[in-house]
Scaffold this motif. Structure first.
Motif, PDB file in Angstrom:
ATOM      1  N   ASN A  54       0.774  -1.306  -0.013  1.00 23.45           N
ATOM      2  CA  ASN A  54       0.003  -0.127   0.042  1.00 23.45           C
ATOM      3  C   ASN A  54       0.779   1.409   0.004  1.00 23.45           C
ATOM      4  O   ASN A  54       0.479   2.099  -0.691  1.00 23.45           O
ATOM      5  CB  ASN A  54      -0.926   0.113   1.318  1.00 23.45           C
ATOM      6  N   LEU A  55       1.867   1.377   0.826  1.00 21.74           N
ATOM      7  CA  LEU A  55       2.469   2.611   1.266  1.00 21.74           C
ATOM      8  C   LEU A  55       3.979   2.629   0.294  1.00 21.74           C
ATOM      9  O   LEU A  55       4.407   3.862   0.224  1.00 21.74           O
ATOM     10  CB  LEU A  55       2.803   2.649   2.580  1.00 21.74           C
ATOM     11  N   ALA A  56       4.386   1.726  -0.135  1.00 19.81           N
ATOM     12  CA  ALA A  56       5.789   1.638  -0.734  1.00 19.81           C
ATOM     13  C   ALA A  56       5.982   1.835  -2.073  1.00 19.81           C
ATOM     14  O   ALA A  56       7.000   1.676  -2.755  1.00 19.81           O
ATOM     15  CB  ALA A  56       6.591   0.453  -0.155  1.00 19.81           C
ATOM     16  N   ARG A  57       4.844   2.208  -2.736  1.00 23.07           N
ATOM     17  CA  ARG A  57       4.864   2.266  -4.121  1.00 23.07           C
ATOM     18  C   ARG A  57       6.040   3.217  -4.666  1.00 23.07           C
ATOM     19  O   ARG A  57       6.916   2.995  -5.869  1.00 23.07           O
ATOM     20  CB  ARG A  57       3.535   2.544  -4.668  1.00 23.07           C
ATOM     21  N   PRO A  58       5.881   4.345  -4.113  1.00 23.32           N
ATOM     22  CA  PRO A  58       7.141   5.232  -4.542  1.00 23.32           C
ATOM     23  C   PRO A  58       8.708   4.886  -4.121  1.00 23.32           C
ATOM     24  O   PRO A  58       9.667   5.584  -4.504  1.00 23.32           O
ATOM     25  CB  PRO A  58       7.049   6.407  -3.826  1.00 23.32           C
ATOM     26  N   PHE A  59       8.717   3.750  -3.563  1.00 25.42           N
ATOM     27  CA  PHE A  59      10.255   2.990  -3.028  1.00 25.42           C
ATOM     28  C   PHE A  59      10.236   1.776  -3.485  1.00 25.42           C
ATOM     29  O   PHE A  59      10.327   0.692  -2.592  1.00 25.42           O
ATOM     30  CB  PHE A  59      10.297   3.225  -1.456  1.00 25.42           C
ATOM     31  N   PRO A  60      10.420   1.605  -4.906  1.00 23.84           N
ATOM     32  CA  PRO A  60      10.447   0.136  -5.504  1.00 23.84           C
ATOM     33  C   PRO A  60      11.596  -0.646  -4.945  1.00 23.84           C
ATOM     34  O   PRO A  60      11.363  -1.940  -4.760  1.00 23.84           O
ATOM     35  CB  PRO A  60      10.618   0.557  -6.722  1.00 23.84           C
ATOM     36  N   GLU A  61      12.575  -0.028  -4.504  1.00 25.93           N
ATOM     37  CA  GLU A  61      13.715  -0.851  -3.920  1.00 25.93           C
ATOM     38  C   GLU A  61      13.384  -1.411  -2.459  1.00 25.93           C
ATOM     39  O   GLU A  61      13.794  -2.634  -2.419  1.00 25.93           O
ATOM     40  CB  GLU A  61      15.053   0.043  -3.382  1.00 25.93           C
ATOM     41  N   VAL A  62      12.659  -0.789  -1.480  1.00 24.02           N
ATOM     42  CA  VAL A  62      11.999  -1.185  -0.143  1.00 24.02           C
ATOM     43  C   VAL A  62      11.091  -2.471  -0.805  1.00 24.02           C
ATOM     44  O   VAL A  62      11.087  -3.284  -0.065  1.00 24.02           O
ATOM     45  CB  VAL A  62      11.370  -0.246   0.479  1.00 24.02           C
ATOM     46  N   GLN A  63      10.278  -1.955  -1.706  1.00 21.49           N
ATOM     47  CA  GLN A  63       9.176  -3.166  -1.997  1.00 21.49           C
ATOM     48  C   GLN A  63       9.883  -4.524  -2.367  1.00 21.49           C
ATOM     49  O   GLN A  63       9.599  -5.409  -1.844  1.00 21.49           O
ATOM     50  CB  GLN A  63       8.385  -2.650  -3.283  1.00 21.49           C
ATOM     51  N   ARG A  64      10.996  -4.294  -3.255  1.00 24.81           N
ATOM     52  CA  ARG A  64      11.587  -5.577  -3.697  1.00 24.81           C
ATOM     53  C   ARG A  64      12.359  -6.400  -2.419  1.00 24.81           C
ATOM     54  O   ARG A  64      12.464  -7.435  -2.282  1.00 24.81           O
ATOM     55  CB  ARG A  64      12.738  -5.056  -4.608  1.00 24.81           C
ATOM     56  N   THR A  65      12.734  -5.443  -1.557  1.00 32.49           N
ATOM     57  CA  THR A  65      13.711  -5.891  -0.367  1.00 32.49           C
ATOM     58  C   THR A  65      12.824  -6.817   0.460  1.00 32.49           C
ATOM     59  O   THR A  65      13.043  -7.833   1.157  1.00 32.49           O
ATOM     60  CB  THR A  65      14.316  -4.736   0.634  1.00 32.49           C
ATOM     61  N   LEU A  66      11.297  -6.403   0.504  1.00 33.82           N
ATOM     62  CA  LEU A  66      10.643  -6.914   1.575  1.00 33.82           C
ATOM     63  C   LEU A  66       9.502  -7.927   0.891  1.00 33.82           C
ATOM     64  O   LEU A  66       8.679  -8.386   1.517  1.00 33.82           O
ATOM     65  CB  LEU A  66       9.847  -5.990   2.478  1.00 33.82           C
ATOM     66  N   SER A  67       9.834  -7.995  -0.271  1.00 31.74           N
ATOM     67  CA  SER A  67       8.728  -8.950  -1.172  1.00 31.74           C
ATOM     68  C   SER A  67       8.788 -10.371  -0.553  1.00 31.74           C
ATOM     69  O   SER A  67      10.028 -10.725  -0.499  1.00 31.74           O
ATOM     70  CB  SER A  67       9.259  -9.007  -2.584  1.00 31.74           C
ATOM     71  N   GLY A  68       7.812 -11.027  -0.344  1.00 33.82           N
ATOM     72  CA  GLY A  68       7.785 -12.642   0.239  1.00 33.82           C
ATOM     73  C   GLY A  68       8.278 -12.610   1.760  1.00 33.82           C
ATOM     74  O   GLY A  68       8.529 -13.598   2.265  1.00 33.82           O
ATOM     75  N   TYR A  69       7.917 -11.499   2.530  1.00 33.73           N
ATOM     76  CA  TYR A  69       8.318 -11.265   3.829  1.00 33.73           C
ATOM     77  C   TYR A  69       7.974 -12.635   4.709  1.00 33.73           C
ATOM     78  O   TYR A  69       8.515 -13.213   5.542  1.00 33.73           O
ATOM     79  CB  TYR A  69       7.958 -10.003   4.574  1.00 33.73           C
ATOM     80  N   ARG A  70       6.504 -12.970   4.435  1.00 31.49           N
ATOM     81  CA  ARG A  70       6.024 -13.695   5.352  1.00 31.49           C
ATOM     82  C   ARG A  70       6.475 -15.146   5.266  1.00 31.49           C
ATOM     83  O   ARG A  70       6.556 -15.811   6.270  1.00 31.49           O
ATOM     84  CB  ARG A  70       4.383 -13.703   4.975  1.00 31.49           C
ATOM     85  N   GLY A  71       6.907 -15.397   4.116  1.00 28.72           N
ATOM     86  CA  GLY A  71       7.678 -16.772   3.969  1.00 28.72           C
ATOM     87  C   GLY A  71       9.142 -16.975   4.429  1.00 28.72           C
ATOM     88  O   GLY A  71       9.746 -17.943   4.355  1.00 28.72           O
ATOM     89  N   MET A  72       9.711 -15.658   4.827  1.00 29.40           N
ATOM     90  CA  MET A  72      11.145 -15.840   5.308  1.00 29.40           C
ATOM     91  C   MET A  72      11.203 -16.263   6.625  1.00 29.40           C
ATOM     92  O   MET A  72      10.496 -16.315   7.421  1.00 29.40           O
ATOM     93  CB  MET A  72      11.688 -14.524   4.929  1.00 29.40           C
TER      94      MET A  72
END
Length: 770
Positions: A35-53
């Protein structure tokens, strides 16, 4: 951008401080990032799949994301426990385990919330879609809106005229549009809205020229838990001092305390095609989508009805009792039909088949037969009593009044005497000698069928072998009275002339199978109904004069006041005044009065005189509802008709036209609001008792239907009896199946279900029938 950076950074820092357990953000950290990190694509990529880590990877990725946003990554020396440790599957734990803050426990107790179970079943009253909160500029004047605003400035203003205190706060939304939030006489709000705070505000929008203001109804800190924005948000019923944000956080923490909520129906969920209770409660409070919310509410409704059905069935003790197995042969039915002067309708044949099927089974029959006045219930009772007599057993029919008992006695004698069945009458007005004779014949088995009032269950009444009990208008008898008649475990047939919707019958009478005679015998002329107001009221009595001149009789009914001595006195005064008015309007008519303060024998005596034609017009409170035939009564006038339920009006209307003459009913509305007239026109336009009962349920709700409050019918939290018949049928079938194998839920696999039933007994109130 700076605003979004701050809003994203706070929850990431809290998640890291909490040990990367993915429990700080409602719905999971990934959802917030999307919802909030669209202007920060690097942050989105870093935390993508967080639940499964795994835990270590989460910690590393969180530190990186926080650094990308310019924050300080403060890592705990070891993953610190959450403020609320996992509680395990103990729903009975007090709410104190959730750290309620000062006064929290008392506030929640006022809402009836004391345990985690109470809280999790405190369902939202409604939902607001805040997945994309709009700008204040898009809100129309006078509309209700929810927006996010950053506090720019604030002040307390005192109005000179009324001395009112206004809190005025200047806000800017995420699009840069400014507006003023207003609170009336709530000066403490100032302390809760510091400059720079980001708040979620809900209220009524006002536009004056270019200026936009909002009268704020409630607000909360946007916070890091994201329970109030970016999602479908629950709105709870609350009292002053208990905020929505507080309730949401509390429910969220309670849900988080359980890795997986225990499910009392785990063994049945798959076969029933239901979602798990864990899914249902989480989605009911914090839904991901409308579809998941719908599935969740279906499951919770199912549970609500299942617990209600189980409660009624277990309490009645009639869930799986063995009864009599009667033999039914084609010859018996042929002999019975041959003595009838008419053919049974298709509806009567269907219901007779259901009754006979029950009588032939090894389970005790417990069946409710409901149908309009005149639909032919008594002939079905006669058929069942005949089958019992042919099997060597005795039958009893219990009626609420002596005059009705005598009427049933005459009808049953007419049906059964030609078949050689000995029928007796046992009522209070018999002489001691007559009573003694009847009691002796009952004890020795000479009497095969006995008809009576509550005299049937008095000391000294002893049956030789009671095999079938028929109870007419059972709601007129107390539970203990009925149980005395049922001590020998006979088959039970309950008859009611009060059609109620099937959904309501299945919940009120959960221990009874329900049959409906939804067809009137051919040749029965429908009662013609007319709605009048106070302005045209006298037309009713002009018409009454015409009917009396033809030699017909008239009922005039005035509403009954049901509670307390003073009200009973008022009722008598009102009925007496009406009688005096009619005596001056209709001087030629013979008029009598029937009211609630009379003793039962006095009421019976008045009705008997009316039946014999000794007077023309009866002014009455609603004590004339049940059963009595007055063949020459052709007109029913009902004063203040809006004070009766539709089903009750329909039943009163059924008192006229019993002798084959054309009959009329005039409803006089004392109050003429649009809603009142809409309701009364249902009666004017239909003679179908079941349709009318459905409309009554739709328009007034179950709690308002006459008599149900007193009978313990619950206020369902989610269920809607007007539209839930399919869920009720399914839950009832499962309740029966469960109790077939485990009548008192004693098996280990039903331990959770039994605990749930005990814990929620008050919420799923019940009505005892047998």
């Amino acid at each position: 951008m700076e605003e979004l950076r701050t809003r994203l950074l706070r929850p990431l820092e809290r998640e890291l401080a909490d040990g990367a357990r993915d429990r700080v953000v409602a719905g999971g950290l990934e959802k917030l990032v999307q919802n909030l990190a669209r202007p920060f694509p690097e942050v989105q990529r870093t935390l993508s799949g967080y639940r499964g880590m795994d835990l270590q990877t989460r910690l590393e990725r969180l530190k990186k994301a926080i650094a990308l946003l310019g924050g300080q990554a403060k890592v705990p020396s070891e993953p610190c426990p959450s403020a609320t440790p996992p509680l395990g599957p103990d729903l009975d734990a007090p709410l104190g385990v959730l750290e309620l803050g000062p006064g929290g426990r008392k506030k929640l107790a006022e809402l009836g919330l004391r345990s985690l179970r109470d809280l999790l079943h405190y369902y939202p009253r409604r939902y607001e879609d805040r997945r994309t909160l709009g700008s204040i500029r898009d809100a129309e004047d006078g509309s209700k809106a929810t927006v996010v605003g950053k506090v720019l400035s604030r002040e307390l203003v005192k109005t000179p005229k009324k001395g009112m205190q206004l809190v005025q706060v200047r806000f800017m939304d995420a699009w840069g549009w400014k507006f003023t939030g207003v609170w009336f006489n709530q000066p403490w709000v100032l302390k809760q809205v510091p400059e720079g705070a980001s708040l979620v505000l809900t209220g009524r929008v006002q536009r004056r020229g270019g200026a936009i203001s909002m009268v704020v109804e409630y607000f909360e800190d946007e916070g890091g838990e994201s329970l109030s924005t970016g999602r479908i948000v629950p709105v709870y019923g609350a009292k002053e001092g208990v905020g929505q944000a507080f309730l949401r956080r509390l429910v969220w923490r309670a849900l988080q305390a359980f890795p997986h909520l225990p499910d009392p129906l785990e063994a049945y969920v798959k076969d029933q095609g239901l979602p798990s209770l864990d899914f249902a409660l989480r989605q009911a409070h914090f839904p991901d989508t409308e579809e998941k919310l719908e599935q969740a509410l279906y499951r919770l409704k199912f549970d609500e009805y299942l617990l209600l059905e189980l409660k009624v069935m277990i309490t009645s003790g009639g869930s799986a009792l063995l009864g009599r197995m009667f033999k039914v042969t084609p010859g018996m039915l042929e002999r019975f039909r041959a003595t009838l002067p008419f053919q049974l309708t298709r509806a009567q044949e269907r219901v007779l088949g259901e009754i006979l099927s029950d009588m032939q089974s090894e389970r005790q029959m417990a069946r409710l037969v409901q149908g309009d006045v005149g639909s032919g219930k008594t002939v079905l009772a006669a058929a069942a009593l005949y089958i019992a007599a042919e099997n060597g057993a005795q039958g009893a029919l219990m009626a609420p009044t002596e005059i009705l008992a005598k009427q049933h006695f005459e009808n049953l004698t007419r049906y059964l005497y030609p078949l050689g069945v000995r029928v007796d009458l046992l009522v209070g007005s018999l002489s001691q000698g007559e009573k003694k004779t009847v009691l002796e014949r009952l004890r020795t088995g000479q009497t095969q069928v006995v008809v009576g009032t509550h005299a049937l269950i008095q000391d000294g009444v002893e049956f030789h072998d009671l095999g079938l009990a028929v109870i007419d208008e059972e709601h007129r008898f107390g539970v203990l009275q009925r149980r005395r008649l049922l001590g020998q475990r006979p088959d039970v047939l309950v008859m009611s002339a009060t059609p109620i919707p099937r959904s309501l019958a299945l919940t009120m009478y959960g221990d009874l199978e329900v049959s409906q005679i939804d067809e009137l015998p051919p040749g029965r002329i429908p009662v013609r109904t007319k709605l009048l107001t106070q302005k045209t009221r006298l037309q009713a009595y002009a018409f009454a004069r015409q009917e009396i001149q033809k030699g017909h009789q008239v009922f005039v009914v005035t509403p009954m006041i049901e509670e307390g001595a003073s009200e009973a006195t008022l009722e008598l005064a009102a009925a007496t005044r009406l009688r005096e008015e009619l005596e001056s309007l209709l001087p030629e008519a013979r008029i009598d009065l029937l009211h609630g303060r009379m003793k039962p024998e006095e009421k019976d005596a008045v009705m008997e005189r009316f039946r014999r034609g000794e007077f023309d017009l009866l002014v009455s409170t609603t004590v004339i509802e049940v059963g009595v035939d007055i063949p020459r009564a052709t007109l029913m006038v009902i004063e203040n008709a809006e004070r009766f339920g539709l089903a009750q009006l329909h039943q009163l209307r059924g008192r006229v036209g019993r002798g084959g003459l054309e009959a009329y009913c005039i409803l006089i509305a004392g109050e003429t609001s649009k809603r009142t007239l809409e309701r009364l026109r249902v009666i004017e336009g239909s003679n179908d008792g079941f349709y009318i009962a459905e409309q009554d349920l739709r328009l007034r709700g179950p709690g308002e239907l006459r008599g149900l409050r007193q009978s313990g019918m619950p206020d369902l939290r989610l269920g809607d009896l007007a539209s839930d018949q399919e869920i009720i049928e399914r839950s009832r079938a499962l309740a029966q199946a469960i109790l077939e194998t485990d009548p008192y839920l004693d098996k280990p696999e039903h331990a959770l279900l039994k605990r749930e039933l005990q814990a929620r007994a008050e919420a799923v109130g019940f009505r005892e029938v047998i």
